[in-house]
Design a protein around this motif. Structure first.
Motif, PDB file in Angstrom:
ATOM      1  N   GLU A 281       0.865  -1.202  -0.069  1.00 54.19           N
ATOM      2  CA  GLU A 281      -0.083   0.109   0.112  1.00 54.19           C
ATOM      3  C   GLU A 281       0.794   1.516  -0.129  1.00 54.19           C
ATOM      4  O   GLU A 281       0.428   2.324  -0.494  1.00 54.19           O
ATOM      5  N   LEU A 282       2.114   1.120   0.402  1.00 56.24           N
ATOM      6  CA  LEU A 282       3.105   2.413   0.384  1.00 56.24           C
ATOM      7  C   LEU A 282       2.938   2.918  -0.913  1.00 56.24           C
ATOM      8  O   LEU A 282       3.115   4.158  -1.036  1.00 56.24           O
TER       9      LEU A 282
ATOM     10  N   ARG B 175     -12.765  11.376  19.923  1.00 56.30           N
ATOM     11  CA  ARG B 175     -12.322  10.046  19.518  1.00 56.30           C
ATOM     12  C   ARG B 175     -12.541  10.065  18.375  1.00 56.30           C
ATOM     13  O   ARG B 175     -13.475   9.964  17.683  1.00 56.30           O
ATOM     14  N   VAL B 176     -11.586   9.350  17.590  1.00 56.51           N
ATOM     15  CA  VAL B 176     -11.322   9.063  16.098  1.00 56.51           C
ATOM     16  C   VAL B 176     -10.743   7.494  16.005  1.00 56.51           C
ATOM     17  O   VAL B 176      -9.718   7.707  16.140  1.00 56.51           O
ATOM     18  N   TYR B 177     -11.659   6.686  15.892  1.00 59.07           N
ATOM     19  CA  TYR B 177     -10.968   5.237  15.543  1.00 59.07           C
ATOM     20  C   TYR B 177     -10.078   4.999  14.282  1.00 59.07           C
ATOM     21  O   TYR B 177     -10.371   5.965  13.499  1.00 59.07           O
ATOM     22  N   ASN B 178      -9.012   4.435  14.480  1.00 61.23           N
ATOM     23  CA  ASN B 178      -8.435   3.924  13.261  1.00 61.23           C
ATOM     24  C   ASN B 178      -9.130   3.289  12.133  1.00 61.23           C
ATOM     25  O   ASN B 178      -9.959   2.561  12.886  1.00 61.23           O
ATOM     26  N   GLY B 179      -9.278   3.660  11.085  1.00 59.86           N
ATOM     27  CA  GLY B 179     -10.071   3.142  10.010  1.00 59.86           C
ATOM     28  C   GLY B 179      -9.368   2.110   9.336  1.00 59.86           C
ATOM     29  O   GLY B 179      -8.292   1.812   9.248  1.00 59.86           O
ATOM     30  N   LEU B 180     -10.351   1.298   8.583  1.00 57.34           N
ATOM     31  CA  LEU B 180      -9.850   0.318   7.551  1.00 57.34           C
ATOM     32  C   LEU B 180     -10.236   0.803   5.947  1.00 57.34           C
ATOM     33  O   LEU B 180     -11.414   1.291   5.953  1.00 57.34           O
ATOM     34  N   GLU B 181      -9.575   0.493   5.152  1.00 59.08           N
ATOM     35  CA  GLU B 181      -9.947   0.404   3.741  1.00 59.08           C
ATOM     36  C   GLU B 181     -10.705  -0.875   3.640  1.00 59.08           C
ATOM     37  O   GLU B 181     -10.152  -1.952   3.290  1.00 59.08           O
ATOM     38  N   LEU B 182     -12.017  -0.665   3.738  1.00 63.45           N
ATOM     39  CA  LEU B 182     -12.982  -1.959   3.787  1.00 63.45           C
ATOM     40  C   LEU B 182     -12.846  -2.762   2.672  1.00 63.45           C
ATOM     41  O   LEU B 182     -12.908  -4.019   2.726  1.00 63.45           O
ATOM     42  N   SER B 183     -12.608  -2.392   1.523  1.00 59.62           N
ATOM     43  CA  SER B 183     -12.375  -2.965   0.150  1.00 59.62           C
ATOM     44  C   SER B 183     -11.574  -3.871   0.056  1.00 59.62           C
ATOM     45  O   SER B 183     -11.527  -5.028  -0.770  1.00 59.62           O
ATOM     46  N   ARG B 184     -10.387  -3.818   1.185  1.00 58.54           N
ATOM     47  CA  ARG B 184      -9.259  -4.899   0.889  1.00 58.54           C
ATOM     48  C   ARG B 184      -9.588  -5.961   1.773  1.00 58.54           C
ATOM     49  O   ARG B 184      -8.748  -6.763   2.040  1.00 58.54           O
ATOM     50  N   PHE B 185     -10.619  -5.721   2.667  1.00 61.61           N
ATOM     51  CA  PHE B 185     -10.926  -7.046   3.580  1.00 61.61           C
ATOM     52  C   PHE B 185     -12.433  -7.401   3.161  1.00 61.61           C
ATOM     53  O   PHE B 185     -13.192  -7.271   3.948  1.00 61.61           O
ATOM     54  N   PRO B 186     -12.477  -8.283   2.263  1.00 61.34           N
ATOM     55  CA  PRO B 186     -13.889  -8.778   1.799  1.00 61.34           C
ATOM     56  C   PRO B 186     -14.234 -10.015   2.946  1.00 61.34           C
ATOM     57  O   PRO B 186     -13.522 -10.482   3.151  1.00 61.34           O
ATOM     58  N   PHE B 187     -15.760  -9.813   3.262  1.00 58.02           N
ATOM     59  CA  PHE B 187     -16.293 -10.680   4.136  1.00 58.02           C
ATOM     60  C   PHE B 187     -16.260 -12.280   3.585  1.00 58.02           C
ATOM     61  O   PHE B 187     -16.814 -12.220   2.463  1.00 58.02           O
ATOM     62  N   VAL B 188     -15.872 -13.194   4.167  1.00 55.36           N
ATOM     63  CA  VAL B 188     -15.964 -14.358   3.770  1.00 55.36           C
ATOM     64  C   VAL B 188     -16.458 -15.426   4.779  1.00 55.36           C
ATOM     65  O   VAL B 188     -15.975 -15.485   5.841  1.00 55.36           O
ATOM     66  N   THR B 189     -17.726 -16.031   4.417  1.00 55.98           N
ATOM     67  CA  THR B 189     -18.106 -17.076   5.667  1.00 55.98           C
ATOM     68  C   THR B 189     -17.363 -18.276   5.347  1.00 55.98           C
ATOM     69  O   THR B 189     -17.100 -18.890   4.436  1.00 55.98           O
ATOM     70  N   ARG B 190     -17.097 -18.702   6.591  1.00 55.61           N
ATOM     71  CA  ARG B 190     -16.168 -20.012   6.832  1.00 55.61           C
ATOM     72  C   ARG B 190     -17.096 -21.262   7.343  1.00 55.61           C
ATOM     73  O   ARG B 190     -17.842 -21.091   8.200  1.00 55.61           O
ATOM     74  N   ALA B 191     -16.845 -22.345   6.525  1.00 64.20           N
ATOM     75  CA  ALA B 191     -17.559 -23.508   6.997  1.00 64.20           C
ATOM     76  C   ALA B 191     -16.484 -24.206   7.874  1.00 64.20           C
ATOM     77  O   ALA B 191     -15.331 -24.365   7.837  1.00 64.20           O
ATOM     78  N   PRO B 192     -17.024 -24.804   9.114  1.00 66.84           N
ATOM     79  CA  PRO B 192     -16.037 -25.595  10.069  1.00 66.84           C
ATOM     80  C   PRO B 192     -15.686 -26.790   9.276  1.00 66.84           C
ATOM     81  O   PRO B 192     -15.974 -27.442   8.555  1.00 66.84           O
TER      82      PRO B 192
ATOM     83  N   GLY C 163       6.998 -15.129  11.441  1.00 70.54           N
ATOM     84  CA  GLY C 163       7.891 -14.101  11.403  1.00 70.54           C
ATOM     85  C   GLY C 163       6.809 -12.898  10.684  1.00 70.54           C
ATOM     86  O   GLY C 163       5.775 -12.939  10.741  1.00 70.54           O
ATOM     87  N   PRO C 164       7.237 -11.697  10.484  1.00 67.22           N
ATOM     88  CA  PRO C 164       6.618 -10.565   9.856  1.00 67.22           C
ATOM     89  C   PRO C 164       6.213 -10.833   8.752  1.00 67.22           C
ATOM     90  O   PRO C 164       6.885 -11.312   7.836  1.00 67.22           O
ATOM     91  N   LEU C 165       4.999 -10.506   8.115  1.00 62.07           N
ATOM     92  CA  LEU C 165       4.580 -10.631   6.888  1.00 62.07           C
ATOM     93  C   LEU C 165       3.756  -9.099   6.500  1.00 62.07           C
ATOM     94  O   LEU C 165       3.218  -8.652   7.422  1.00 62.07           O
ATOM     95  N   PRO C 166       3.789  -8.986   5.246  1.00 61.62           N
ATOM     96  CA  PRO C 166       3.342  -7.775   4.781  1.00 61.62           C
ATOM     97  C   PRO C 166       1.700  -8.012   4.896  1.00 61.62           C
ATOM     98  O   PRO C 166       1.209  -8.710   4.740  1.00 61.62           O
ATOM     99  N   GLN C 167       0.952  -6.612   4.461  1.00 60.84           N
ATOM    100  CA  GLN C 167      -0.535  -6.802   4.881  1.00 60.84           C
ATOM    101  C   GLN C 167      -1.191  -7.690   3.701  1.00 60.84           C
ATOM    102  O   GLN C 167      -2.186  -8.276   4.075  1.00 60.84           O
ATOM    103  N   ASP C 168      -0.687  -7.609   2.503  1.00 54.73           N
ATOM    104  CA  ASP C 168      -1.418  -8.615   1.520  1.00 54.73           C
ATOM    105  C   ASP C 168      -1.548 -10.131   2.116  1.00 54.73           C
ATOM    106  O   ASP C 168      -2.175 -10.798   1.934  1.00 54.73           O
ATOM    107  N   GLU C 169      -0.247 -10.471   2.547  1.00 54.73           N
ATOM    108  CA  GLU C 169      -0.042 -11.966   3.061  1.00 54.73           C
ATOM    109  C   GLU C 169      -0.836 -12.125   4.372  1.00 54.73           C
ATOM    110  O   GLU C 169      -1.489 -13.078   4.618  1.00 54.73           O
ATOM    111  N   VAL C 170      -1.054 -11.056   5.131  1.00 54.28           N
ATOM    112  CA  VAL C 170      -1.688 -11.229   6.326  1.00 54.28           C
ATOM    113  C   VAL C 170      -3.167 -11.358   5.971  1.00 54.28           C
ATOM    114  O   VAL C 170      -4.082 -12.148   6.716  1.00 54.28           O
ATOM    115  N   ALA C 171      -3.720 -10.600   5.040  1.00 56.05           N
ATOM    116  CA  ALA C 171      -4.978 -10.715   4.600  1.00 56.05           C
ATOM    117  C   ALA C 171      -5.129 -12.165   4.241  1.00 56.05           C
ATOM    118  O   ALA C 171      -6.296 -12.770   4.245  1.00 56.05           O
TER     119      ALA C 171
END
Length: 410
Positions: free
Chosen positions: A53-54, A198-215, A281-289
Protein backbone atom coordinates in the motif's frame (compact mmCIF):
# COMPACT_ATOMS: atom_id res chain seq x y z
CA UNK A 1 -6.29 36.29 2.47
CA UNK A 2 -7.94 33.16 3.96
CA UNK A 3 -7.32 29.82 2.30
CA UNK A 4 -9.95 27.11 1.91
CA UNK A 5 -7.43 24.37 1.11
CA UNK A 6 -5.33 23.39 4.15
CA UNK A 7 -1.96 21.77 3.49
CA UNK A 8 -1.16 19.30 6.25
CA UNK A 9 2.25 18.04 7.27
CA UNK A 10 2.30 14.64 8.99
CA UNK A 11 5.05 14.35 11.61
CA UNK A 12 5.99 10.78 12.47
CA UNK A 13 8.98 9.34 14.29
CA UNK A 14 9.66 6.73 11.57
CA UNK A 15 8.16 6.41 8.12
CA UNK A 16 7.43 3.88 6.89
CA UNK A 17 7.16 1.59 9.91
CA UNK A 18 6.10 -1.99 9.22
CA UNK A 19 3.88 -2.28 12.31
CA UNK A 20 2.06 1.06 11.85
CA UNK A 21 -0.27 0.21 8.98
CA UNK A 22 -2.94 2.52 10.42
CA UNK A 23 -0.84 5.58 9.54
CA UNK A 24 -0.61 4.58 5.87
CA UNK A 25 -4.35 3.75 5.76
CA UNK A 26 -5.18 7.16 7.22
CA UNK A 27 -2.94 9.01 4.77
CA UNK A 28 -4.40 7.12 1.80
CA UNK A 29 -7.95 7.89 2.92
CA UNK A 30 -7.17 11.58 3.34
CA UNK A 31 -5.47 11.75 -0.04
CA UNK A 32 -8.46 9.99 -1.63
CA UNK A 33 -10.72 12.86 -0.58
CA UNK A 34 -8.37 15.42 -2.12
CA UNK A 35 -6.28 16.65 0.79
CA UNK A 36 -2.74 17.84 0.19
CA UNK A 37 -0.36 16.04 2.59
CA UNK A 38 3.38 15.94 3.15
CA UNK A 39 5.22 13.60 5.51
CA UNK A 40 8.08 14.52 7.84
CA UNK A 41 9.99 11.50 9.13
CA UNK A 42 12.26 12.10 12.13
CA UNK A 43 14.22 8.84 11.97
CA UNK A 44 15.24 6.52 9.12
CA UNK A 45 13.38 3.24 8.98
CA UNK A 46 15.23 0.03 9.78
CA UNK A 47 12.45 -2.18 8.41
CA UNK A 48 13.49 -4.43 5.55
CA UNK A 49 9.96 -5.38 4.44
CA UNK A 50 7.25 -2.98 3.32
CA UNK A 51 3.53 -3.14 2.64
CA UNK A 52 2.42 -2.80 -0.97
CA UNK A 53 0.00 0.00 0.00
CA UNK A 54 2.97 2.34 0.46
CA UNK A 55 3.28 2.58 -3.32
CA UNK A 56 -0.15 4.26 -3.44
CA UNK A 57 0.83 7.14 -1.16
CA UNK A 58 1.54 10.25 -3.23
CA UNK A 59 2.58 12.55 -0.36
CA UNK A 60 6.27 13.47 -0.55
CA UNK A 61 8.37 12.23 2.36
CA UNK A 62 10.82 14.69 3.93
CA UNK A 63 13.55 13.01 5.98
CA UNK A 64 14.45 15.33 8.86
CA UNK A 65 17.62 13.70 10.16
CA UNK A 66 18.74 14.62 13.68
CA UNK A 67 22.18 16.27 13.40
CA UNK A 68 25.03 14.15 14.79
CA UNK A 69 27.71 16.83 14.40
CA UNK A 70 27.95 20.56 15.03
CA UNK A 71 28.29 21.61 11.37
CA UNK A 72 24.88 20.25 10.19
CA UNK A 73 23.25 21.71 13.30
CA UNK A 74 24.75 25.11 12.54
CA UNK A 75 23.56 24.88 8.94
CA UNK A 76 19.98 24.30 10.13
CA UNK A 77 20.21 27.45 12.23
CA UNK A 78 21.72 29.45 9.37
CA UNK A 79 18.97 28.32 6.97
CA UNK A 80 16.30 29.26 9.51
CA UNK A 81 17.91 32.63 10.25
CA UNK A 82 17.70 33.53 6.55
CA UNK A 83 13.94 33.90 7.10
CA UNK A 84 13.38 37.02 9.28
CA UNK A 85 10.08 35.62 10.58
CA UNK A 86 11.76 32.42 11.77
CA UNK A 87 14.78 34.22 13.17
CA UNK A 88 12.46 36.34 15.34
CA UNK A 89 10.38 33.27 16.31
CA UNK A 90 13.48 31.38 17.46
CA UNK A 91 14.35 34.31 19.71
CA UNK A 92 10.81 34.49 21.15
CA UNK A 93 10.66 30.73 21.83
CA UNK A 94 14.28 30.21 22.83
CA UNK A 95 13.28 29.10 26.33
CA UNK A 96 10.97 26.45 24.90
CA UNK A 97 13.68 25.25 22.53
CA UNK A 98 16.46 24.94 25.11
CA UNK A 99 14.08 23.13 27.48
CA UNK A 100 13.59 20.45 24.81
CA UNK A 101 15.82 17.61 23.71
CA UNK A 102 18.49 19.01 21.37
CA UNK A 103 17.48 16.78 18.46
CA UNK A 104 13.79 17.69 18.91
CA UNK A 105 14.60 21.41 18.87
CA UNK A 106 16.78 21.27 15.76
CA UNK A 107 14.34 19.06 13.87
CA UNK A 108 11.51 21.41 14.83
CA UNK A 109 13.44 24.41 13.47
CA UNK A 110 14.05 22.60 10.17
CA UNK A 111 10.40 21.52 9.86
CA UNK A 112 9.30 25.10 10.63
CA UNK A 113 11.55 26.33 7.82
CA UNK A 114 10.04 23.82 5.40
CA UNK A 115 6.51 24.61 6.61
CA UNK A 116 6.98 28.24 5.63
CA UNK A 117 8.74 27.41 2.36
CA UNK A 118 6.09 24.89 1.30
CA UNK A 119 2.96 26.73 2.44
CA UNK A 120 1.90 24.09 4.98
CA UNK A 121 -0.94 25.32 7.17
CA UNK A 122 -1.24 22.58 9.81
CA UNK A 123 0.89 19.82 11.37
CA UNK A 124 -0.47 16.50 12.63
CA UNK A 125 1.63 14.01 14.62
CA UNK A 126 1.02 10.36 15.44
CA UNK A 127 1.79 9.38 19.05
CA UNK A 128 1.98 11.95 21.84
CA UNK A 129 5.70 11.40 22.35
CA UNK A 130 8.66 12.49 20.18
CA UNK A 131 6.66 13.28 17.04
CA UNK A 132 4.27 15.54 18.95
CA UNK A 133 7.15 17.23 20.82
CA UNK A 134 8.66 18.20 17.48
CA UNK A 135 5.34 19.13 15.85
CA UNK A 136 4.43 21.37 18.77
CA UNK A 137 7.72 23.30 18.58
CA UNK A 138 7.61 23.54 14.78
CA UNK A 139 4.05 24.87 14.89
CA UNK A 140 4.96 27.50 17.48
CA UNK A 141 7.94 28.65 15.42
CA UNK A 142 6.07 28.80 12.12
CA UNK A 143 2.86 30.29 13.51
CA UNK A 144 0.53 27.48 12.38
CA UNK A 145 -1.72 25.04 14.24
CA UNK A 146 -0.95 21.46 15.17
CA UNK A 147 -2.76 18.37 16.39
CA UNK A 148 -1.89 14.82 17.35
CA UNK A 149 -3.26 11.33 17.72
CA UNK A 150 -2.69 9.61 21.06
CA UNK A 151 -2.68 5.81 20.93
CA UNK A 152 -1.77 3.76 24.03
CA UNK A 153 1.91 3.50 24.97
CA UNK A 154 2.11 7.30 24.69
CA UNK A 155 -0.73 7.59 27.22
CA UNK A 156 -0.36 4.69 29.67
CA UNK A 157 3.34 3.75 29.76
CA UNK A 158 5.14 4.42 33.05
CA UNK A 159 7.52 6.79 31.24
CA UNK A 160 4.75 9.20 30.18
CA UNK A 161 5.00 12.59 31.89
CA UNK A 162 1.59 13.98 32.82
CA UNK A 163 2.95 17.55 32.76
CA UNK A 164 4.40 17.06 29.26
CA UNK A 165 1.17 15.56 27.91
CA UNK A 166 -0.87 18.34 29.52
CA UNK A 167 1.32 20.95 27.79
CA UNK A 168 0.83 19.27 24.43
CA UNK A 169 -2.94 19.10 24.93
CA UNK A 170 -2.99 22.76 26.00
CA UNK A 171 -1.14 23.99 22.92
CA UNK A 172 -2.80 21.72 20.32
CA UNK A 173 -5.65 22.96 18.16
CA UNK A 174 -7.16 19.54 18.84
CA UNK A 175 -6.12 16.05 19.85
CA UNK A 176 -7.68 12.75 18.89
CA UNK A 177 -7.39 9.33 20.42
CA UNK A 178 -8.32 5.89 19.18
CA UNK A 179 -10.93 4.63 21.66
CA UNK A 180 -13.64 5.82 24.04
CA UNK A 181 -11.63 4.23 26.87
CA UNK A 182 -8.67 6.50 26.06
CA UNK A 183 -10.96 9.51 25.67
CA UNK A 184 -12.50 8.98 29.13
CA UNK A 185 -9.04 8.55 30.67
CA UNK A 186 -7.68 11.72 29.08
CA UNK A 187 -10.73 13.80 29.99
CA UNK A 188 -10.60 12.59 33.59
CA UNK A 189 -6.83 13.13 33.86
CA UNK A 190 -6.80 16.51 32.08
CA UNK A 191 -10.25 18.00 32.82
CA UNK A 192 -9.26 21.47 31.60
CA UNK A 193 -8.45 20.21 28.11
CA UNK A 194 -11.65 20.28 26.05
CA UNK A 195 -10.36 19.85 22.48
CA UNK A 196 -10.26 16.06 22.68
CA UNK A 197 -12.01 13.78 20.21
CA UNK A 198 -12.32 10.05 19.65
CA UNK A 199 -11.50 9.06 16.08
CA UNK A 200 -11.03 5.34 15.60
CA UNK A 201 -8.25 4.06 13.35
CA UNK A 202 -10.03 3.18 10.13
CA UNK A 203 -9.84 0.34 7.62
CA UNK A 204 -9.92 0.42 3.85
CA UNK A 205 -12.85 -1.99 3.86
CA UNK A 206 -12.56 -2.99 0.20
CA UNK A 207 -9.26 -4.67 1.03
CA UNK A 208 -10.93 -7.02 3.54
CA UNK A 209 -13.84 -8.81 1.84
CA UNK A 210 -16.17 -10.72 4.14
CA UNK A 211 -15.90 -14.50 3.71
CA UNK A 212 -18.16 -17.01 5.47
CA UNK A 213 -16.19 -19.94 6.85
CA UNK A 214 -17.47 -23.53 7.01
CA UNK A 215 -16.20 -25.49 10.04
CA UNK A 216 -13.56 -28.06 9.12
CA UNK A 217 -11.94 -31.00 10.85
CA UNK A 218 -9.27 -28.76 12.41
CA UNK A 219 -9.58 -25.33 14.03
CA UNK A 220 -7.14 -23.02 12.24
CA UNK A 221 -6.14 -20.32 14.72
CA UNK A 222 -4.29 -17.11 13.86
CA UNK A 223 -2.70 -14.36 15.94
CA UNK A 224 -0.79 -11.36 14.58
CA UNK A 225 1.27 -8.70 16.33
CA UNK A 226 4.65 -7.56 17.50
CA UNK A 227 6.34 -10.11 19.73
CA UNK A 228 6.26 -8.00 22.88
CA UNK A 229 4.84 -8.52 26.35
CA UNK A 230 1.58 -6.63 25.88
CA UNK A 231 0.47 -8.92 23.02
CA UNK A 232 0.15 -11.89 25.41
CA UNK A 233 1.53 -14.60 23.11
CA UNK A 234 2.86 -16.62 26.06
CA UNK A 235 -0.68 -16.82 27.44
CA UNK A 236 -1.93 -17.93 24.02
CA UNK A 237 0.62 -20.75 23.73
CA UNK A 238 -0.35 -22.05 27.18
CA UNK A 239 -4.05 -21.84 26.26
CA UNK A 240 -3.37 -23.69 22.98
CA UNK A 241 -1.76 -26.53 24.94
CA UNK A 242 -4.89 -26.84 27.10
CA UNK A 243 -7.09 -26.90 24.00
CA UNK A 244 -5.04 -29.70 22.44
CA UNK A 245 -4.97 -31.63 25.72
CA UNK A 246 -8.77 -31.47 25.72
CA UNK A 247 -8.70 -33.48 22.49
CA UNK A 248 -9.57 -30.64 20.10
CA UNK A 249 -7.82 -30.71 16.73
CA UNK A 250 -6.30 -27.25 16.30
CA UNK A 251 -3.25 -25.51 14.95
CA UNK A 252 -1.91 -22.05 15.60
CA UNK A 253 -0.04 -19.56 13.39
CA UNK A 254 1.65 -16.58 15.07
CA UNK A 255 2.67 -13.77 12.68
CA UNK A 256 5.04 -11.04 13.77
CA UNK A 257 8.48 -10.15 15.03
CA UNK A 258 9.88 -8.31 18.00
CA UNK A 259 12.10 -8.27 21.03
CA UNK A 260 10.61 -11.45 22.54
CA UNK A 261 11.03 -13.58 19.43
CA UNK A 262 13.66 -15.84 20.99
CA UNK A 263 11.66 -16.23 24.21
CA UNK A 264 8.48 -17.12 22.32
CA UNK A 265 10.34 -19.53 20.03
CA UNK A 266 11.79 -21.25 23.11
CA UNK A 267 8.34 -21.43 24.70
CA UNK A 268 6.95 -23.05 21.56
CA UNK A 269 9.87 -25.53 21.55
CA UNK A 270 8.96 -26.58 25.12
CA UNK A 271 5.29 -27.10 24.25
CA UNK A 272 4.17 -30.74 24.02
CA UNK A 273 2.07 -29.60 21.05
CA UNK A 274 4.83 -27.57 19.35
CA UNK A 275 4.24 -29.29 16.00
CA UNK A 276 0.87 -27.57 15.84
CA UNK A 277 2.34 -24.07 16.26
CA UNK A 278 4.11 -22.03 13.58
CA UNK A 279 6.02 -18.81 14.28
CA UNK A 280 5.86 -17.23 10.84
CA UNK A 281 7.74 -13.98 11.34
CA UNK A 282 6.59 -10.60 9.98
CA UNK A 283 4.38 -10.60 6.88
CA UNK A 284 3.22 -7.68 4.67
CA UNK A 285 -0.45 -6.70 4.72
CA UNK A 286 -1.44 -8.63 1.61
CA UNK A 287 -0.02 -11.85 3.09
CA UNK A 288 -1.72 -11.16 6.43
CA UNK A 289 -4.98 -10.78 4.49
CA UNK A 290 -4.39 -14.21 2.95
CA UNK A 291 -3.77 -15.66 6.40
CA UNK A 292 -7.04 -14.15 7.60
CA UNK A 293 -8.87 -15.67 4.62
CA UNK A 294 -7.63 -19.13 5.64
CA UNK A 295 -8.26 -18.81 9.40
CA UNK A 296 -11.21 -20.13 11.40
CA UNK A 297 -10.46 -18.09 14.52
CA UNK A 298 -8.43 -14.97 15.31
CA UNK A 299 -7.07 -14.51 18.83
CA UNK A 300 -5.66 -11.25 20.26
CA UNK A 301 -4.68 -12.16 23.87
CA UNK A 302 -3.65 -8.62 24.85
CA UNK A 303 -2.60 -7.74 28.39
CA UNK A 304 -1.08 -4.87 30.37
CA UNK A 305 2.72 -5.02 30.44
CA UNK A 306 4.71 -4.68 33.63
CA UNK A 307 5.70 -1.15 32.57
CA UNK A 308 2.11 -0.11 31.86
CA UNK A 309 2.48 -0.65 28.11
CA UNK A 310 -0.80 -1.74 26.61
CA UNK A 311 -2.57 -1.99 23.26
CA UNK A 312 -5.02 0.70 22.29
CA UNK A 313 -7.18 -1.14 19.78
CA UNK A 314 -5.20 -3.52 17.51
CA UNK A 315 -5.81 -2.75 13.84
CA UNK A 316 -5.38 -6.41 12.88
CA UNK A 317 -8.25 -7.32 15.20
CA UNK A 318 -10.49 -5.00 13.18
CA UNK A 319 -9.15 -6.53 9.95
CA UNK A 320 -10.07 -10.00 11.20
CA UNK A 321 -13.57 -8.86 12.15
CA UNK A 322 -14.01 -7.25 8.73
CA UNK A 323 -12.86 -10.43 7.01
CA UNK A 324 -15.43 -12.67 8.68
CA UNK A 325 -13.09 -14.42 11.11
CA UNK A 326 -14.63 -15.02 14.56
CA UNK A 327 -12.47 -13.27 17.16
CA UNK A 328 -11.44 -13.72 20.77
CA UNK A 329 -9.69 -10.96 22.68
CA UNK A 330 -9.37 -9.50 26.16
CA UNK A 331 -10.91 -6.70 28.22
CA UNK A 332 -8.03 -4.23 27.73
CA UNK A 333 -8.48 -0.48 27.00
CA UNK A 334 -10.69 -0.03 23.90
CA UNK A 335 -11.05 -3.68 22.90
CA UNK A 336 -14.46 -4.19 24.62
CA UNK A 337 -15.79 -1.41 22.37
CA UNK A 338 -15.49 -3.79 19.42
CA UNK A 339 -15.46 -7.29 20.95
CA UNK A 340 -18.85 -7.43 22.62
CA UNK A 341 -19.10 -10.73 24.41
CA UNK A 342 -21.19 -13.30 22.49
CA UNK A 343 -22.33 -10.54 20.11
CA UNK A 344 -19.31 -9.65 17.96
CA UNK A 345 -16.80 -12.07 19.50
CA UNK A 346 -15.70 -13.55 22.81
CA UNK A 347 -14.01 -11.51 25.52
CA UNK A 348 -11.68 -12.85 28.23
CA UNK A 349 -9.81 -11.36 31.15
CA UNK A 350 -6.22 -10.46 30.25
CA UNK A 351 -3.66 -13.05 31.28
CA UNK A 352 -6.30 -15.72 32.01
CA UNK A 353 -5.01 -18.95 30.40
CA UNK A 354 -8.01 -21.01 31.52
CA UNK A 355 -10.56 -18.45 30.37
CA UNK A 356 -8.84 -18.08 26.99
CA UNK A 357 -8.66 -21.84 26.43
CA UNK A 358 -12.34 -22.23 27.33
CA UNK A 359 -13.28 -19.49 24.87
CA UNK A 360 -11.31 -21.26 22.11
CA UNK A 361 -13.01 -24.56 22.94
CA UNK A 362 -16.41 -22.83 22.85
CA UNK A 363 -15.74 -21.65 19.28
CA UNK A 364 -14.63 -25.18 18.32
CA UNK A 365 -17.96 -26.73 19.40
CA UNK A 366 -20.38 -27.59 16.57
CA UNK A 367 -23.24 -25.47 17.93
CA UNK A 368 -21.28 -22.22 18.19
CA UNK A 369 -22.77 -19.45 16.05
CA UNK A 370 -19.61 -18.53 14.12
CA UNK A 371 -21.49 -17.03 11.17
CA UNK A 372 -23.82 -14.86 13.26
CA UNK A 373 -20.98 -13.43 15.33
CA UNK A 374 -18.89 -12.82 12.21
CA UNK A 375 -21.73 -10.98 10.45
CA UNK A 376 -22.39 -8.74 13.45
CA UNK A 377 -18.67 -8.01 13.75
CA UNK A 378 -18.48 -7.00 10.09
CA UNK A 379 -21.49 -4.71 10.49
CA UNK A 380 -19.88 -2.99 13.47
CA UNK A 381 -16.63 -2.42 11.56
CA UNK A 382 -18.53 -1.03 8.56
CA UNK A 383 -20.46 1.37 10.79
CA UNK A 384 -17.63 2.57 13.02
CA UNK A 385 -14.28 1.96 11.30
CA UNK A 386 -14.56 3.03 7.68
CA UNK A 387 -11.31 4.89 6.90
CA UNK A 388 -13.11 7.27 4.54
CA UNK A 389 -15.41 8.47 7.33
CA UNK A 390 -12.55 8.84 9.79
CA UNK A 391 -10.55 10.81 7.21
CA UNK A 392 -13.48 13.16 6.66
CA UNK A 393 -13.66 13.78 10.41
CA UNK A 394 -9.94 14.57 10.59
CA UNK A 395 -10.21 16.81 7.54
CA UNK A 396 -13.03 18.80 9.12
CA UNK A 397 -11.11 19.25 12.38
CA UNK A 398 -7.99 20.27 10.46
CA UNK A 399 -9.84 22.77 8.28
CA UNK A 400 -11.41 24.34 11.35
CA UNK A 401 -8.00 24.61 13.05
CA UNK A 402 -6.31 26.09 9.97
CA UNK A 403 -9.12 28.57 9.42
CA UNK A 404 -9.01 29.72 13.06
CA UNK A 405 -5.23 30.23 12.85
CA UNK A 406 -5.49 32.22 9.60
CA UNK A 407 -8.22 34.45 11.06
CA UNK A 408 -6.00 35.10 14.07
CA UNK A 409 -3.11 36.12 11.81
CA UNK A 410 -5.23 38.09 9.31
Amino acid sequence: MLSDAPRTGYVVKVYPRFSETFVVTEILAREAQGEHLEIFSLRPTDDTRFHSELARVTAPVRAIAPPRRVAPLWQVLRDAAADPFLAAAIGRHLGDLVASEASDAIQAIEIARQVRARGITHLHAHFASTATSVARLAARLSGISYSFTAHAKDVFHDSVSADDLDMKLRDAAFAVTVSDFNLRHLRETFPRRDRLHRVYNGLELSRFPFVTRAPGDELRMLSVGRLVEKKGFGVLIDAFDRVREAGIAARLDIVGDGELRDDIAARIARSPHRHGIRLRGPLPQDEVARCLAEADLFVAPCLVGGDGNVDGLPTVLLEAMASGVPCISTAVTGIPEVIRHHETGLLCEPGDVVGLSEAIMAVARPGFDRVGIARRARALVENEFDAARQAARLAALTAEASFATERKVA
